[in-house]
Design an enzyme around this catalytic site. Structure first.
Site, PDB file in Angstrom:
ATOM      1  CG  ASP A  77      50.863  38.136  80.667  1.00  0.00           C
ATOM      2  OD1 ASP A  77      51.144  37.104  80.016  1.00  0.00           O
ATOM      3  OD2 ASP A  77      50.174  38.107  81.698  1.00  0.00           O
ATOM      4  CB  SER A  78      46.929  39.639  76.493  1.00  0.00           C
ATOM      5  OG  SER A  78      47.689  40.685  75.953  1.00  0.00           O
ATOM      6  N   GLY A 106      42.700  31.602  69.491  1.00  0.00           N
ATOM      7  CA  GLY A 106      42.384  32.051  70.839  1.00  0.00           C
ATOM      8  C   GLY A 106      40.888  32.080  71.104  1.00  0.00           C
ATOM      9  CE1 TYR A 107      39.306  31.127  76.205  1.00  0.00           C
ATOM     10  CE2 TYR A 107      41.375  32.342  76.078  1.00  0.00           C
ATOM     11  CZ  TYR A 107      40.610  31.329  76.631  1.00  0.00           C
ATOM     12  OH  TYR A 107      41.146  30.513  77.594  1.00  0.00           O
TER      13      TYR A 107
END
Length: 207
Positions: free
Chosen positions: A79-80, A158-159
């Site tokens: 989990d990130s 994503g980012y």
């Protein structure tokens, strides 16, 4: 209880199920573990696990334990999240739910940050390994510190196009995969687990 997905494949190497429904994450983690000679498999198709934990570690344990119990195999979960210090740690646990798509998440992040010069941030990852009974037996965490740019650089999900790492002088989206694995929080967590992970998987469980 085991699922049919695993019944017809020979156990020539220790089996490890990646507890994620995200194919990109499964591929990335499998690549990090490539040198360990494991039979890495995705979780059963269509499985969705509600992430109700209040920390990355809690969510990782929840996913690993659920998939281990369903498959009867060892399961590894991650989990990130991205924590932006100028936003009080947001989006954090809600990084994937910050907006509906990657472009919308980037746009919201830039909008929420505005013109602030305080742009330090970190990617944070927690990994958990659960045994076939569904008990977590190994955990590790990793952190990568960087800054949020005012405009995206590079192509990536994503980012990644906004997260700039001073050590590399690049955003995650500009880095080759091997460099992202070396510097990124998920890669750091995986390397912290690796020395004990293979040993655990090769030792039969006592009944």
């Amino acid at each position: 209880m085991s699922v049919g997905l695993f019944a017809d494949r020979p156990l020539t190497r220790p089996v490890l199920v990646i507890a994620s429904g995200n194919p990109r994450k499964v591929e990335e983690i499998a690549g990090m573990l490539e040198g360990l000679h494991l039979d890495v498999r995705p979780q059963p198709e269509g499985l969705e696990i509600e992430e109700t934990g209040t920390t990355y570690a809690e969510n990782a344990r929840l996913k690993a334990e659920t998939v281990a119990r369903l498959t009867g195999q060892w399961a590894l979960a991650d989990d990130s999240g991205l924590e932006v210090h100028g936003l009080g740690g947001a989006p954090g646990l809600y990084s994937a739910r910050y907006a509906a798509s990657d472009p919308e998440r980037l746009a919201r992040l830039l909008r929420d940050m505005g013109e602030t010069p305080y742009r330090s941030a970190s990617f944070n990852s927690a990994m958990a390994l659960a045994d076939p009974r569904g008990s977590t037996v190994l955990e590790a965490e990793g952190v990568c510190r960087g800054e949020i740019l005012t405009a995206p650089r590079g192509e990536g999900g994503g980012y990644d196009p906004l997260f700039w790492v001073r050590e590399a002088g690049l955003t995650f989206a500009q880095m080759p995969q091997h460099q992202k694995v070396r510097l990124g929080s998920r890669g750091k967590a995986a390397r912290a687990l690796a020395p004990d992970l293979l040993t655990l998987l090769q030792v039969p469980l006592r009944r």
